[in-house]
Scaffold this active site. Structure first.
Site, PDB file in Angstrom:
ATOM      1  N   TRP A  13       9.537  -1.077  -4.560  1.00 18.96           N
ATOM      2  CA  TRP A  13      10.063  -2.426  -4.884  1.00 18.96           C
ATOM      3  C   TRP A  13       8.937  -3.362  -5.292  1.00 18.96           C
ATOM      4  O   TRP A  13       9.167  -4.467  -5.770  1.00 18.96           O
ATOM      5  CB  TRP A  13      10.815  -3.021  -3.683  1.00 18.96           C
ATOM      6  CG  TRP A  13       9.958  -3.466  -2.523  1.00 18.96           C
ATOM      7  CD1 TRP A  13       8.895  -2.789  -1.956  1.00 18.96           C
ATOM      8  CD2 TRP A  13      10.092  -4.664  -1.782  1.00 18.96           C
ATOM      9  NE1 TRP A  13       8.375  -3.496  -0.917  1.00 18.96           N
ATOM     10  CE2 TRP A  13       9.095  -4.645  -0.765  1.00 18.96           C
ATOM     11  CE3 TRP A  13      10.961  -5.758  -1.847  1.00 18.96           C
ATOM     12  CZ2 TRP A  13       8.952  -5.697   0.163  1.00 18.96           C
ATOM     13  CZ3 TRP A  13      10.821  -6.798  -0.916  1.00 18.96           C
ATOM     14  CH2 TRP A  13       9.809  -6.762   0.078  1.00 18.96           C
ATOM     15  N   ASP A  14       7.720  -2.914  -5.069  1.00 17.76           N
ATOM     16  CA  ASP A  14       6.544  -3.696  -5.430  1.00 17.76           C
ATOM     17  C   ASP A  14       6.640  -4.181  -6.878  1.00 17.76           C
ATOM     18  O   ASP A  14       6.212  -5.291  -7.199  1.00 17.76           O
ATOM     19  CB  ASP A  14       5.277  -2.845  -5.313  1.00 17.76           C
ATOM     20  CG  ASP A  14       5.080  -2.224  -3.940  1.00 17.76           C
ATOM     21  OD1 ASP A  14       3.963  -1.773  -3.647  1.00 17.76           O
ATOM     22  OD2 ASP A  14       6.061  -2.154  -3.175  1.00 17.76           O
ATOM     23  N   GLU A  26       8.682  -3.135   8.044  1.00 13.88           N
ATOM     24  CA  GLU A  26       8.894  -1.705   8.312  1.00 13.88           C
ATOM     25  C   GLU A  26       8.635  -1.303   9.759  1.00 13.88           C
ATOM     26  O   GLU A  26       8.696  -0.131  10.098  1.00 13.88           O
ATOM     27  CB  GLU A  26       8.018  -0.883   7.362  1.00 13.88           C
ATOM     28  CG  GLU A  26       8.479  -1.004   5.906  1.00 13.88           C
ATOM     29  CD  GLU A  26       7.553  -0.314   4.936  1.00 13.88           C
ATOM     30  OE1 GLU A  26       6.461   0.111   5.353  1.00 13.88           O
ATOM     31  OE2 GLU A  26       7.920  -0.200   3.754  1.00 13.88           O
ATOM     32  N   LYS A  60       5.428  -6.483  10.449  1.00 12.13           N
ATOM     33  CA  LYS A  60       4.394  -5.940   9.579  1.00 12.13           C
ATOM     34  C   LYS A  60       4.123  -6.894   8.406  1.00 12.13           C
ATOM     35  O   LYS A  60       2.984  -6.978   7.924  1.00 12.13           O
ATOM     36  CB  LYS A  60       4.863  -4.597   9.038  1.00 12.13           C
ATOM     37  CG  LYS A  60       3.837  -3.896   8.180  1.00 12.13           C
ATOM     38  CD  LYS A  60       4.434  -2.652   7.563  1.00 12.13           C
ATOM     39  CE  LYS A  60       3.433  -2.016   6.610  1.00 12.13           C
ATOM     40  NZ  LYS A  60       4.080  -1.192   5.614  1.00 12.13           N
ATOM     41  N   GLN A  61       5.141  -7.574   7.954  1.00 13.30           N
ATOM     42  CA  GLN A  61       4.954  -8.412   6.763  1.00 13.30           C
ATOM     43  C   GLN A  61       6.089  -9.414   6.701  1.00 13.30           C
ATOM     44  O   GLN A  61       7.026  -9.371   7.492  1.00 13.30           O
ATOM     45  CB  GLN A  61       4.923  -7.558   5.507  1.00 13.30           C
ATOM     46  CG  GLN A  61       6.269  -6.868   5.204  1.00 13.30           C
ATOM     47  CD  GLN A  61       6.094  -5.812   4.126  1.00 13.30           C
ATOM     48  OE1 GLN A  61       5.619  -4.709   4.410  1.00 13.30           O
ATOM     49  NE2 GLN A  61       6.464  -6.150   2.919  1.00 13.30           N
TER      50      GLN A  61
END
Lengths: 287, 986
Positions: free
Chosen positions: B597-598, B736, B848-849
């Protein structure tokens, strides 16, 4: 040509030194290396007599070159190492003389002053000849490990298996978000690459043939020295290769000191050279 | 905030401080030093000459002083001169060897002579230097002084100029702090730190070549050489930006102008000086050249053993080969895809050079001077190696590029110079690698053509995917009129040989007969056209920069980093709709070259606003892999299309399902493939944003509606009905660390957008393309009730509302997880290892993000500022940013909220991820999502650009959001076929 074309071992008549000689003799024979035997003595004897005094088995005599030097043992070792451009010094951590902690004064002086690799036999040394496996601890720091390179080259010459161990960081040593691994991407995907990269970086310069001796990479947890000791014992490792900065002053070389206190296999100590000049001109250093 | 990529103190913009050398620049003590050296050396040389029965050759107080001693510490200077004269002395004074029997004794004697002369004659200063210092200080420019002399402070005191300096580093400081002497930059960097200014903001003034070299190595913004007598050329050769005879030639405006000139130049370059084998893998990634069709890592022209000297070709994947024979963690995949891993090809720029029988490469024993420069403006990588062995000096310089015009073409130029000797030059320009089976395990060599001395053809087929790849090359020596693969050229002193190479790459994806195509293409190239091929390539890069460059006034480091990011994004993409951009571009093996998806969420906005034609192709990749997405949906038991979390060329899912640790046998499941389904809605979101910015109705009509329709069908079937509401269960959001969750806020919102936009799109097509609508609805068997169903599901899909403290729950039950923060609000210890402690993390409030924050970033108009702030305050301290995608989003949100310190910090982290000295894993390739995310943080965050009916406009408060030290930002954005300038200034 093998990684070491000449070895040097210092004998003082002690049992410990005799074990060092056996190890050196085996290495010398396998590497087809010239093996120098140093005896620091104030009263040189005829060669055969001196070799007998030093408990050198007669079967080893043909492959050895004896040097009887009238000086301090550490000076004799260092002087002959330079004179004959010796590749590897084989030394017992303890001999007949006084010692402090796990390293005798002769061994300490040699370790700190030479820039050659030293194969150090610890106090609890247990002979395991022939060698079969070398253990190389890896750090995640971006530095090439001369110990790893030497060990991989030695493994290639001796047909040893190379076992690499990466000890994961101890969480107790970290605090806060700042200390969290900042940019290590998804462990699921990065981890294999990270390990491969650590290995590749560490043995940078080793030939592909040499790298093929690497048979295992282990992930260990906990205190570094304790984890390596367990790993060495569990796998009956023949020798462990460590890169270090060359001083046993208080507070330094903690890993080496800890290993010396308990490990039963020899430690191959290789000094880390400072890297050559390098700068990436970005950010504040863009000019 | 300390030094970094963005300086926060605007002191005269470019120039914050000036550092002066002492002897010869400020004080007229060079003469005293030279005289003292002469006296002591002559005494030694005289006795040596007598002892050896040789003529006495005295020390020359001009040339010998400048060449061997000037600028160096006493010991270094003494050692240097004696080496040059072939005199060996011990370092330390020997008790049994009095007099001048050691380096130490010589240095001490010289010092005594100098001290005596200083006492007797005093220290005089250069008036013009004094005036310059005073003028600078009058303009609030800080000043520092650096000298190797241990008498430095005494000299300054006697000259009465101590108070003129804000910082001083002298020989005593150098010894006490263990700093290395010139030409090492330690002492200058120490002074820079004391002045509180980054080296790039400092001008350095030196009269010694060792000092100039130190300044260059230290990365100082301007290095000025002072020629006090006959060493102008040497100073320039050492790297001085300008050489003056006296400082009366300088003033602040001139210094500023020259500094800006240099900064402008350097901001277009990534320059590496020296060599560190431990950093080489990282450097190879940074110095990649590429054109979207292929990428070649920046390996040395003669790569070292173990180098990752890969060439990657977009779209060429094969079955995964074991990473290494001893891989500890093994990635276990579901099926057995033939298109799983990006294939590595032989390095096309390999050169084997021998001069006089001596190999000229970095690993060959002697340590040559090395420099590598990526000129981002023209897309050319240059390298210089200067060798010296037994007095023979050679230079090797190369330039290479991957043509942006002719995508199959690589150009390389190799220049060999014999500086001071004659020798046989042997160049091996063959590319055929040794040991293909081991080094290129995906490839099966095919050998059809007879061997040809004039050109070389490498023909491979990938073992599983059966793609053919051909690499063909020719090399010439300029002026020879012939082609050859191996050259033996006798070279006289001063000989300069220029070799040139064409390399052409074709695959079976380009031509039915790639060998024929490659050879035909190769032989059609003309050596006479070499320069024009390169010029066309450079022109294409300039065109790119016209639309993509971002200018940040007086922030050259920021411009450099932004250009680096844009360079690598452009190098990774072109106009082939069959491929997309791997997570690590074509610069590394990371992530096996998979597409995430980046692309849609992090990189695409950059392309939409700067290269909309490329953006279109990136979306077409998703269209052409719809069948793979449909297959995936069916496998999961749903309708429509569900894009794979990780894909390559077919759209099939290549996400690993588990990692197995060899030593323990432990299998750690990977949930991303089956649960991180938000990617499907991310693609839909990208389609909508693309159309909004470009107005490309044709794309929507021919491709977009079908993509939106099929993905909406997936969501409609994927949602679980519970009463009147719909839920998405068993998912993983962007964070994640948590799997098998329900109603992830981000996923639900994007899914809702997907459903709503699909309904709108079908309505639009019905009215604006009835023929296409009819064809599509027949082909997809689209019932008239479906769009209505999508609207219904969208309306009933669970939406987490902010709770009383305005915080939105990341997923159902997140607030009930074990707390991550301690009661005092400080973070607790993180788990030791995210891989091995995954279960523990799943039950912890640790992210994580950006997850909820990603949602707030994408839909700023939906959430009032107080909600955004509350969620930022809640989630930011609970995020460990283990993903490179995270800092940029945090920067953007913090910038919009006016949290200046957070915004600047996170922006800096994102901006310098791959370039910073703390790189940890860039060896596997540059982080493409971070490159694009950084652009978004600037454009969408700090500048707050949004689309209006009149084009893109910056936020009203954009100027106030700019980081400290930034005065203006200028760029151009493409919007609906036109380019719009955006300028924000304080």
């Amino acid at each position: 040509m093998s990684v070491f074309s000449s070895l040097l071992v210092c004998l003082d008549g002690s049992q410990a030194a005799a074990r060092a000689l056996r190890c050196a003799a085996w290495l010398g024979a396998r590497l087809e290396a010239r093996t120098h035997v140093v005896s620091a003595t104030s009263c040189p004897l005829p060669v055969r007599q001196e070799l007998t005094r030093l408990r050198v088995p007669e079967s080893n005599w043909p492959q050895l070159t004896l040097h009887q030097v009238m000086s301090l043992p550490e000076e004799a070792i260092l002087g002959l190492t330079d004179r004959y451009d010796v590749g590897l010094i084989v030394l017992s951590a303890h001999g007949e003389g006084a010692s402090l902690g796990n390293v005798g004064h002769v061994a300490r002086a040699v370790l700190e002053q030479t820039n050659r690799p030293v194969l150090l036999l610890p106090k609890a040394y247990r002979e395991r000849l022939p060698w079969t496996q070398v253990l190389i601890p890896l750090s995640a720091e971006a530095e090439v490990s001369p110990a790893a390179r030497v060990a991989v080259a030695l493994a290639h010459d001796l047909a040893l298996d190379v076992r690499i161990a990466h000890v994961l960081d101890d969480p107790e040593s970290r605090t806060g978000l700042e200390a969290a691994v900042p940019y290590a991407d998804a462990p699921y995907h990065e981890y294999p690459e990270q390990l491969a990269e650590i290995v590749r970086r560490t043995v940078s310069g080793a030939s592909p043939e040499q790298c093929r001796r690497i048979t295992d990479v282990a992930l260990l947890r906990g205190d570094v020295a304790a984890a390596l000791l367990r790993e060495a014992e569990r796998n009956d490792v023949s020798v462990i290769a460590i890169g270090w900065h060359g001083t046993l002053l208080g507070g330094r070389a903690r890993l080496v000191k800890h290993l010396l206190s308990a490990i039963t296999c020899p430690i191959l100590l290789v000094k880390i050279e400072p890297p050559g000049p390098f700068v990436l001109k970005v950010g504040p250093r863009m000019g | 905030m300390g030094t970094g990529f963005a300086d926060e103190t605007p002191m005269h913009g470019a120039l914050q401080a000036v550092i002066f050398d002492m002897d010869g620049v400020l004080t007229r003590t060079a003469e005293l030093h030279a005289a003292a050296w002469k006296e002591v050396f002559d005494q030694l040389l005289r006795s040596q000459a007598k002892a050896r029965g040789m003529p006495f050759v005295p020390f020359d107080a001009d040339s010998d002083y400048l060449t061997y001693v000037d600028g160096r510490s006493r010991m270094d200077g003494a050692r240097n001169f004696l080496d040059a004269r072939g005199i060996e002395l011990p370092e330390e004074a020997q008790p049994d060897a009095p007099g001048l029997g050691s380096i130490e004794a010589i240095a001490e004697h010289k010092d005594a002579l100098f001290t005596e002369a200083l006492r007797r004659d005093g220290a005089r200063v250069y008036e013009s230097t004094l005036q310059l210092i005073q003028a600078l200080r009058g303009q609030a420019v800080r000043t520092g002084i650096v000298t190797s002399s241990r008498n430095g402070r005494e000299v300054l005191r006697r000259a009465g100029v101590e108070a003129l300096f804000d910082a001083r580093v002298d020989g005593i400081d150098i010894d006490e702090r263990g700093l290395k002497g010139k030409p090492d930059p330690d002492a200058f960097l120490e002074c820079a730190a004391a002045l509180g200014a980054a080296p790039v903001r400092i001008a350095l003034i030196e009269d010694a070549t060792a000092g100039v070299e130190a300044g260059r190595r230290g990365g100082f913004g301007l290095v000025i050489g002072v020629d006090r007598g006959g060493n102008r050329e040497a100073l320039a050769a050492s790297g001085a930006d300008m050489v003056v005879e006296d400082l009366r030639e300088l003033d602040l405006p001139l210094l500023l102008a020259r500094m800006r000139d240099r900064q402008r130049l350097m901001s277009w370059r990534i320059l590496q000086e020296g060599f560190d084998p431990g950093r080489e893998d990282d450097m190879e990634s940074l110095f990649t050249v590429g054109n979207g069709y292929l990428g070649v890592r920046g390996a040395l022209d003669s790569p070292l053993p173990g180098a990752l000297d890969d060439m990657f070709i977009a779209g060429i994947y094969d079955r995964t080969q074991p990473l290494l024979p001893y891989s500890e963690p093994q990635l276990l995949t579901e099926g057995d895809s033939a298109h799983e891993e990006l294939v590595s090809f032989p390095f096309p720029f390999r050169v084997g050079l021998t001069i006089g029988g001596v190999s000229q490469e970095l690993g060959s024993g002697h340590r040559p001077a090395h420099c590598r420069t990526l000129d981002m403006q023209s897309g050319i990588l240059a390298s210089e190696l200067r060798f010296e062995l037994d007095g023979n000096r050679n230079a090797l310089s190369t330039r290479r590029l991957a043509s942006l015009v002719d995508l199959h073409l690589l150009l390389q130029e190799i220049t060999v110079e014999l500086e001071n000797h004659s020798a046989l030059v042997e160049l091996d320009a063959t590319l055929a690698p040794q040991d293909v089976a081991r080094r290129f395990p995906h490839l099966e060599p095919l050998d059809e053509l007879p061997r040809n001395a004039a050109f070389e053809v490498l023909h491979f087929r990938t073992k599983a995917a059966r793609e053919e790849v051909v690499i063909a090359a020719r090399t010439t020596l300029r002026g020879s009129g012939t082609d050859n693969l191996r050259w033996r050229v006798p070279g006289a002193i001063g000989t300069r040989l220029v070799f040139r190479r064409f390399v052409v790459v074709y695959t079976s994806r380009d031509a039915a007969h790639p060998t024929e195509a490659a050879v035909k293409h190769l032989l059609a190239l003309e050596w006479g056209g070499f320069d024009s091929y390169a010029a066309l390539h450079c022109a294409r890069w300039r065109e790119f920069w016209q639309g993509a460059d971002i200018r940040v006034a007086d922030q050259p480091q920021v411009e450099q980093a932004l250009r680096f990011n844009a360079y690598h994004l452009r190098s990774a993409a072109d106009h082939d709709p069959r491929v997309s951009i791997p997570a690590r571009t074509l610069s590394g093996r990371g992530y096996q070259g998979h597409v995430f998806w980046d692309v849609e969420m992090f990189m695409l906005p950059f392309f939409v606003y700067t290269q909309p034609d490329i953006a279109r192709q990136l979306l077409l990749y998703r269209y052409y892999t719809l069948d793979g997405a449909r297959q995936r949906a069916r496998e999961l038991g749903f309708r429509g299309a569900c894009y794979a979390w990780e894909s390559t060329v077919t759209g099939e899912d290549v996400t690993p399902r588990a990692v197995r640790l060899k030593t323990t046998g432990q299998e750690i499941p990977i949930y991303t493939g089956s649960q991180q389904i938000h990617i499907t809605a991310d693609v839909a979101h990208a389609v909508c944003r693309y159309r909004e910015v470009t107005g490309d109705d044709e794309f929507l009509r021919d491709f977009g509606v079908e993509m939106l329709t099929e993905t909406a069908r997936f969501w409609a079937s994927r949602c679980t009905r519970d009463g009147d509401a719909y839920h998405l269960r068993g998912v993983m959001g962007p964070d994640e660390y948590h799997w098998d969750v329900s109603d992830n806020a981000y996923t639900n919102r994007l899914a809702r957008l997907n459903l709503e936009q699909a309904a709108l799109a079908t309505d639009w097509l019905r009215h604006h393309g009835s023929r296409q609508w009819q064809q599509l609805s027949e082909r997809l068997a689209l019932g008239p009730e479906e769009p209505h169903d999508w609207r219904h599901v969208a309306g009933a899909l669970y939406r987490p509302s902010p709770r009383s403290d305005r915080v939105i729950e990341q997923f159902a039950g997140f607030f009930d997880l074990d707390p991550y923060l301690r009661p005092d609000g400080k973070p607790a210890q993180p788990p030791v290892n995210k891989l091995l402690d995954a279960q523990r993390i799943n039950g912890l409030q640790l992210l994580k993000q950006a997850d909820v924050l990603m949602l707030l970033y994408l839909f700023p108009e939906e959430f009032p500022p107080e909600v955004v702030l509350a969620n930022y305050r809640y989630y930011e301290p609970r995020t460990d940013h283990a993903s490179s995608l995270s800092p940029a989003i945090h920067a953007a949100i913090a910038a919009r909220l006016g949290l200046r310190e957070h915004a600047a910090r996170y922006f800096q982290q994102s901006l310098s991820l791959d370039l910073s000295d703390r790189m940890g894993n860039s060896a596997s390739g540059v982080h493409a999502a971070c490159l694009g995310g950084t652009w978004q943080a600037l454009v969408g965050g700090f500048l707050g650009v949004r689309s209006t009916d009149n084009g893109p406009v910056a936020a009203a408060d954009a100027a106030a959001r700019l980081p400290d030290g930034w005065t203006s930002v200028e760029l151009e954005l493409a919007w609906r076929g036109r380019r719009y300038p955006i300028r924000v200034s304080r």
